[in-house]
Motif scaffolding. Structure first.
Motif, PDB file in Angstrom:
ATOM      1  N   THR A  15       0.833  -1.212   0.000  1.00 14.58           N
ATOM      2  CA  THR A  15       0.000   0.000   0.000  1.00 14.58           C
ATOM      3  C   THR A  15       0.857   1.247   0.000  1.00 14.58           C
ATOM      4  O   THR A  15       0.565   2.222  -0.710  1.00 14.58           O
ATOM      5  CB  THR A  15      -0.936  -0.004   1.224  1.00 14.58           C
ATOM      6  N   ASN A  16       1.947   1.227   0.783  1.00 12.97           N
ATOM      7  CA  ASN A  16       2.844   2.368   0.841  1.00 12.97           C
ATOM      8  C   ASN A  16       3.525   2.602  -0.508  1.00 12.97           C
ATOM      9  O   ASN A  16       3.666   3.748  -0.963  1.00 12.97           O
ATOM     10  CB  ASN A  16       3.886   2.155   1.934  1.00 12.97           C
ATOM     11  N   LEU A  17       3.932   1.522  -1.174  1.00 11.73           N
ATOM     12  CA  LEU A  17       4.527   1.659  -2.507  1.00 11.73           C
ATOM     13  C   LEU A  17       3.524   2.247  -3.507  1.00 11.73           C
ATOM     14  O   LEU A  17       3.877   3.084  -4.346  1.00 11.73           O
ATOM     15  CB  LEU A  17       5.014   0.292  -3.007  1.00 11.73           C
ATOM     16  N   LEU A  18       2.273   1.829  -3.406  1.00 14.64           N
ATOM     17  CA  LEU A  18       1.226   2.343  -4.284  1.00 14.64           C
ATOM     18  C   LEU A  18       1.045   3.841  -4.063  1.00 14.64           C
ATOM     19  O   LEU A  18       0.934   4.625  -5.026  1.00 14.64           O
ATOM     20  CB  LEU A  18      -0.084   1.593  -4.016  1.00 14.64           C
ATOM     21  N   ARG A  19       1.014   4.266  -2.806  1.00 15.07           N
ATOM     22  CA  ARG A  19       0.847   5.686  -2.495  1.00 15.07           C
ATOM     23  C   ARG A  19       2.018   6.524  -2.995  1.00 15.07           C
ATOM     24  O   ARG A  19       1.847   7.684  -3.368  1.00 15.07           O
ATOM     25  CB  ARG A  19       0.681   5.873  -0.991  1.00 15.07           C
ATOM     26  N   GLN A  20       3.207   5.917  -3.014  1.00 13.66           N
ATOM     27  CA  GLN A  20       4.384   6.634  -3.502  1.00 13.66           C
ATOM     28  C   GLN A  20       4.474   6.641  -5.029  1.00 13.66           C
ATOM     29  O   GLN A  20       5.359   7.283  -5.591  1.00 13.66           O
ATOM     30  CB  GLN A  20       5.660   6.006  -2.927  1.00 13.66           C
ATOM     31  N   GLY A  21       3.550   5.917  -5.676  1.00 18.97           N
ATOM     32  CA  GLY A  21       3.574   5.854  -7.128  1.00 18.97           C
ATOM     33  C   GLY A  21       4.569   4.869  -7.694  1.00 18.97           C
ATOM     34  O   GLY A  21       4.838   4.875  -8.907  1.00 18.97           O
ATOM     35  N   LYS A  22       5.116   4.014  -6.865  1.00 19.21           N
ATOM     36  CA  LYS A  22       6.070   2.999  -7.325  1.00 19.21           C
ATOM     37  C   LYS A  22       5.268   1.772  -7.760  1.00 19.21           C
ATOM     38  O   LYS A  22       5.247   0.732  -7.089  1.00 19.21           O
ATOM     39  CB  LYS A  22       7.055   2.661  -6.217  1.00 19.21           C
ATOM     40  N   LEU A  23       4.610   1.902  -8.917  1.00 19.93           N
ATOM     41  CA  LEU A  23       3.598   0.924  -9.296  1.00 19.93           C
ATOM     42  C   LEU A  23       4.191  -0.417  -9.701  1.00 19.93           C
ATOM     43  O   LEU A  23       3.637  -1.476  -9.365  1.00 19.93           O
ATOM     44  CB  LEU A  23       2.735   1.498 -10.429  1.00 19.93           C
ATOM     45  N   ALA A  24       5.289  -0.407 -10.438  1.00 21.46           N
ATOM     46  CA  ALA A  24       5.892  -1.679 -10.864  1.00 21.46           C
ATOM     47  C   ALA A  24       6.361  -2.477  -9.653  1.00 21.46           C
ATOM     48  O   ALA A  24       6.146  -3.701  -9.565  1.00 21.46           O
ATOM     49  CB  ALA A  24       7.051  -1.406 -11.822  1.00 21.46           C
ATOM     50  N   GLU A  25       7.022  -1.798  -8.713  1.00 16.65           N
ATOM     51  CA  GLU A  25       7.512  -2.463  -7.499  1.00 16.65           C
ATOM     52  C   GLU A  25       6.334  -2.973  -6.668  1.00 16.65           C
ATOM     53  O   GLU A  25       6.363  -4.086  -6.123  1.00 16.65           O
ATOM     54  CB  GLU A  25       8.358  -1.473  -6.699  1.00 16.65           C
ATOM     55  N   ALA A  26       5.267  -2.159  -6.584  1.00 13.20           N
ATOM     56  CA  ALA A  26       4.089  -2.563  -5.824  1.00 13.20           C
ATOM     57  C   ALA A  26       3.445  -3.795  -6.445  1.00 13.20           C
ATOM     58  O   ALA A  26       3.048  -4.732  -5.722  1.00 13.20           O
ATOM     59  CB  ALA A  26       3.084  -1.413  -5.777  1.00 13.20           C
ATOM     60  N   GLU A  27       3.349  -3.812  -7.756  1.00 13.59           N
ATOM     61  CA  GLU A  27       2.717  -4.962  -8.412  1.00 13.59           C
ATOM     62  C   GLU A  27       3.536  -6.238  -8.211  1.00 13.59           C
ATOM     63  O   GLU A  27       2.980  -7.309  -7.945  1.00 13.59           O
ATOM     64  CB  GLU A  27       2.538  -4.694  -9.901  1.00 13.59           C
ATOM     65  N   SER A  28       4.856  -6.112  -8.319  1.00 11.24           N
ATOM     66  CA  SER A  28       5.710  -7.289  -8.124  1.00 11.24           C
ATOM     67  C   SER A  28       5.541  -7.857  -6.713  1.00 11.24           C
ATOM     68  O   SER A  28       5.384  -9.079  -6.535  1.00 11.24           O
ATOM     69  CB  SER A  28       7.173  -6.898  -8.372  1.00 11.24           C
ATOM     70  N   SER A  29       5.535  -6.981  -5.719  1.00 12.24           N
ATOM     71  CA  SER A  29       5.375  -7.439  -4.333  1.00 12.24           C
ATOM     72  C   SER A  29       4.009  -8.075  -4.123  1.00 12.24           C
ATOM     73  O   SER A  29       3.884  -9.112  -3.430  1.00 12.24           O
ATOM     74  CB  SER A  29       5.560  -6.264  -3.373  1.00 12.24           C
ATOM     75  N   CYS A  30       2.974  -7.489  -4.735  1.00 16.56           N
ATOM     76  CA  CYS A  30       1.614  -7.990  -4.559  1.00 16.56           C
ATOM     77  C   CYS A  30       1.471  -9.378  -5.195  1.00 16.56           C
ATOM     78  O   CYS A  30       0.837 -10.284  -4.627  1.00 16.56           O
ATOM     79  CB  CYS A  30       0.630  -7.010  -5.165  1.00 16.56           C
ATOM     80  N   ARG A  31       2.066  -9.538  -6.366  1.00 15.69           N
ATOM     81  CA  ARG A  31       1.973 -10.858  -7.027  1.00 15.69           C
ATOM     82  C   ARG A  31       2.738 -11.916  -6.238  1.00 15.69           C
ATOM     83  O   ARG A  31       2.326 -13.081  -6.186  1.00 15.69           O
ATOM     84  CB  ARG A  31       2.478 -10.762  -8.461  1.00 15.69           C
ATOM     85  N   ALA A  42      -7.771  -9.169   0.137  1.00 20.94           N
ATOM     86  CA  ALA A  42      -7.154  -7.851   0.266  1.00 20.94           C
ATOM     87  C   ALA A  42      -6.030  -7.665  -0.747  1.00 20.94           C
ATOM     88  O   ALA A  42      -5.876  -6.588  -1.343  1.00 20.94           O
ATOM     89  CB  ALA A  42      -6.638  -7.644   1.685  1.00 20.94           C
ATOM     90  N   ALA A  43      -5.237  -8.708  -0.949  1.00 24.32           N
ATOM     91  CA  ALA A  43      -4.136  -8.616  -1.917  1.00 24.32           C
ATOM     92  C   ALA A  43      -4.683  -8.513  -3.345  1.00 24.32           C
ATOM     93  O   ALA A  43      -4.153  -7.752  -4.175  1.00 24.32           O
ATOM     94  CB  ALA A  43      -3.213  -9.826  -1.780  1.00 24.32           C
ATOM     95  N   ILE A  44      -5.722  -9.272  -3.641  1.00 23.96           N
ATOM     96  CA  ILE A  44      -6.351  -9.185  -4.969  1.00 23.96           C
ATOM     97  C   ILE A  44      -6.903  -7.783  -5.198  1.00 23.96           C
ATOM     98  O   ILE A  44      -6.749  -7.203  -6.282  1.00 23.96           O
ATOM     99  CB  ILE A  44      -7.459 -10.254  -5.108  1.00 23.96           C
ATOM    100  N   HIS A  45      -7.521  -7.246  -4.165  1.00 22.77           N
ATOM    101  CA  HIS A  45      -8.084  -5.886  -4.285  1.00 22.77           C
ATOM    102  C   HIS A  45      -6.969  -4.866  -4.522  1.00 22.77           C
ATOM    103  O   HIS A  45      -7.096  -3.977  -5.381  1.00 22.77           O
ATOM    104  CB  HIS A  45      -8.853  -5.528  -3.019  1.00 22.77           C
ATOM    105  N   LEU A  46      -5.895  -5.007  -3.778  1.00 22.69           N
ATOM    106  CA  LEU A  46      -4.771  -4.093  -3.919  1.00 22.69           C
ATOM    107  C   LEU A  46      -4.159  -4.199  -5.321  1.00 22.69           C
ATOM    108  O   LEU A  46      -3.816  -3.182  -5.937  1.00 22.69           O
ATOM    109  CB  LEU A  46      -3.728  -4.406  -2.846  1.00 22.69           C
ATOM    110  N   LEU A  47      -4.050  -5.423  -5.832  1.00 23.75           N
ATOM    111  CA  LEU A  47      -3.535  -5.599  -7.192  1.00 23.75           C
ATOM    112  C   LEU A  47      -4.462  -4.937  -8.209  1.00 23.75           C
ATOM    113  O   LEU A  47      -4.007  -4.346  -9.190  1.00 23.75           O
ATOM    114  CB  LEU A  47      -3.374  -7.092  -7.505  1.00 23.75           C
ATOM    115  N   GLY A  48      -5.757  -5.010  -7.974  1.00 22.75           N
ATOM    116  CA  GLY A  48      -6.703  -4.330  -8.863  1.00 22.75           C
ATOM    117  C   GLY A  48      -6.483  -2.830  -8.886  1.00 22.75           C
ATOM    118  O   GLY A  48      -6.521  -2.197  -9.955  1.00 22.75           O
ATOM    119  N   LEU A  49      -6.239  -2.232  -7.718  1.00 21.32           N
ATOM    120  CA  LEU A  49      -5.954  -0.803  -7.662  1.00 21.32           C
ATOM    121  C   LEU A  49      -4.660  -0.465  -8.395  1.00 21.32           C
ATOM    122  O   LEU A  49      -4.563   0.567  -9.087  1.00 21.32           O
ATOM    123  CB  LEU A  49      -5.870  -0.339  -6.211  1.00 21.32           C
TER     124      LEU A  49
END
Length: 606
Positions: A15-31, A42-49
């Protein structure tokens, strides 16, 4: 550390990575999380965002829906999906989800904010206002809630109340730039340009930038007659977004009124470079209003050739062909536009005009009656109904266009503080001359070869202007008394009490200047007051500059002018806003200066 604690920690990190706009890093961590726990809602929802923010709204929506299926009682899941649906143009579906989220948690502010915006997107402004007041009831110090309330009031044209709400938003959060900007935009609509510019400059000082800010500055600067700055502001707006039609139109309008022969260069360049049909249709509109019918026609034929027919293109071409006298082909295109959008007043308007000009009132009547039913107070449709009745020999015409009863003249007497009407008119002429700097007429008004003031005279502080506007109230009261209050007549049925002047402006006609025949679509009682007139109006044979009634905008068989009034300094003429009126041209070098206003019944206070 338990697995649930580890999962919560990982979700917080993503969530913190998403807020910082680090989308590629956030997606990798979420997957990676979902590899270990594939059913984690919750993880699926976060990946959707994350997918939504990376531009794949379809995949984002799929994942958000999957998370809701796994955890249907999570209100924030529903609210986030609703946000996506609203931003992709599905406000009704969004509204349903926002309401479901609020049923699960009625105190979730994000869902209620989204619901207000979704309702507003659908034109449900009263319902949106109710939700905004619910939000405020929970927290009177909520700046966002005050701004949302202001938005709902603005859309209901309750502008003074909207102003108060924006000012409360600023009082609660004085350093919120968007509230200052929105207040400035509202003040522009209220013709209070000095205050609007102050609010917009405050928003800019707080760090706001972008197209809407510079566009609204251009609007305020135009009203203030700071024309060099206004033109630069609109230039800046179209540089930020060449496809912004309103900015392009305003830039062309200012250049045209300043006498620039290449006034349409910016919108023409943008339309040609991008082959954007909407911008090309707007270009054709500007060219038609400027009188360049051949170029307007060729622009529209090119749009249709390249992009195919659309109701907008067909209606625009029909209007150009109507003005150039090509009525048969104009009717073909107008029928196509009106057939595609039967409830759209714009398309019915051009078709009705063509049918009446072709001498076919019976064919026009169904379209007129549909619009009369949808908009009973629409003055344009009353004018069309009267014209059709005139052509058919229907007595309704005489009821609506009873010139002896409904057109009245008043020769104004000097008020206290002025020695004579000549003194007042001289002061008026001096004040108005300062407000007529334009070389050409506006692109969207009835006058030709003249100029019109840039903003509502009701907000002017000049003593002569204030005096004449105050004087107008007595003739208005007399007019109301004389026309009566017959509930079966569309003019007098509204004569139920006090009236308000809602718009006032001045026009100067120069050599060969005149008004094309027109009505005032949003008025009730309209007017013409003569400040100064040229000597040539004394010729009762030529009738140069005389006001005429009864002749429609475009020639209609047998519908010639039926009443005329000679201008005279100090004379006020009052008449129904739906009554066709125009002027004969003046031919000499001395201008004709008038003030006009519209009055409507006062709205009851709530």
């Amino acid at each position: 550390m338990s697995a649930s604690v580890i999962a919560a920690t990982e979700l917080a990190q993503v969530t913190n990575l998403l807020r910082q706009g680090k989308l590629a890093e956030a997606e990798s961590s979420c997957r990676n999380m979902l590899t270990k726990a594939p059913g984690n809602a919750a993880a699926i929802h976060l990946l959707g965002l994350i997918r939504k923010d990376r531009g794949d709204t379809a995949d984002g929506e799929r994942l958000l829906r999957e998370s809701i299926a796994l955890a249907p009682r999570q209100p924030d899941f529903k609210a986030n999906l609703a946000n996506l649906l609203r931003r992709t143009g599905r406000p009704k579906l969004a509204e349903t989800l926002y309401r479901e989220a609020l049923q699960l948690d009625r105190n979730q502010p994000g869902a209620r904010v989204g619901l207000i915006r979704a309702l507003s997107d659908q034109g449900e402004h009263v319902a949106a206002e109710s939700e905004a007041r619910t939000l405020l009831a929970a927290n009177q110090r909520d700046s966002t809630a005050w701004s949302l309330l202001a938005m709902t009031l603005r859309e209901q044209m309750r502008l003074p109340e909207a102003e108060q709400a924006y000012r409360r938003a600023i009082e609660v959060a004085p350093n919120q730039p968007q509230a200052h900007h929105n207040l400035g935009s509202l003040l522009n609509r209220m013709d209070r340009a000095e205050e609007a510019l102050q609010a917009l400059e405050r928003a800019q000082s707080l760090g706001l930038s972008g197209l809407e800010l510079v566009f609204n500055r251009g609007v305020a600067l135009t009203q203030l007659l700071r024309l060099d700055e206004a033109e630069r502001a609109f230039e800046q707006a179209v540089a930020l977004n060449p496809l912004h039609g309103e900015a392009q139109v305003n830039l062309a309008r200012v250049r045209f009124m300043r006498g620039d022969p290449d006034f349409s260069r910016s919108i023409a360049a943008a339309a040609n470079k991008r082959s954007d049909p909407n911008l090309q249709i707007l270009l054709s509109l500007i060219l038609r209003r400027a009188g360049d019918l051949p170029r307007a026609e060729s622009t529209l034929r090119d749009v249709i050739l390249r992009s195919g027919t659309s109701p907008e293109a067909c209606a625009a071409l029909a209007e150009v062909l109507l003005e150039s006298g090509q009525l048969k082909e104009a009717e073909t295109h107008a029928l196509e536009a009106a057939g595609a959008r039967p409830n759209d007043a714009r398309f019915s308007d051009v078709l009705v005009t063509i049918l009446l000009s072709r001498g076919r009132p019976q064919d026009a009547l169904p379209f007129i009656q549909r619009q009369r039913a949808q908009n009973p107070l629409g003055q344009t449709w009353l004018a069309y109904e009267a014209t059709a009745a005139r052509m058919l020999g229907d007595p309704l015409y005489q009821e609506l266009y009873d010139y002896d009863r409904l057109v009245r003249t008043y020769d104004i007497e000097a008020p206290i503080g002025w020695s004579s009407m000549q003194e007042l008119n001289d002061a008026l002429l001096h004040a108005l001359n300062q407000r007529h700097p334009f070389s050409n007429h506006p692109l969207d008004q009835s006058l030709r070869n003249g100029s019109q003031t840039a903003r509502n005279l009701l907000v002017e502080s000049d003593p002569a202007i204030r005096a004449i506007l105050e004087i107008f109230k007595l003739p208005l009261q007399d007019y109301q008394q004389r026309i009566g209050a017959d509930p079966n007549h569309p003019l007098t049925a509204r004569n139920q009490g006090a009236v308000d002047i809602v718009g006032a402006w001045s026009v100067q006609l120069r050599r060969e200047g005149y008004h094309v025949n027109h009505v005032h679509p949003d008025g009730w009682i309209s007017s013409a007051y003569y400040v100064a007139v040229p000597e040539e109006v004394q010729d009762e044979t030529l009738m140069s500059g005389w006001l005429k009634f009864g002749e429609p905008r475009f020639a209609v068989p047998g519908a010639t002018p039926e009443a005329v009034i000679q201008p005279r300094p100090g004379r006020l003429v009052l008449f129904p806003s739906y009554m066709w009126h125009g002027t004969n041209p003046i031919h000499g070098s001395d201008p004709r200066t008038t003030i006009a206003f519209d009055a409507v019944p006062r709205k009851p206070t709530t």
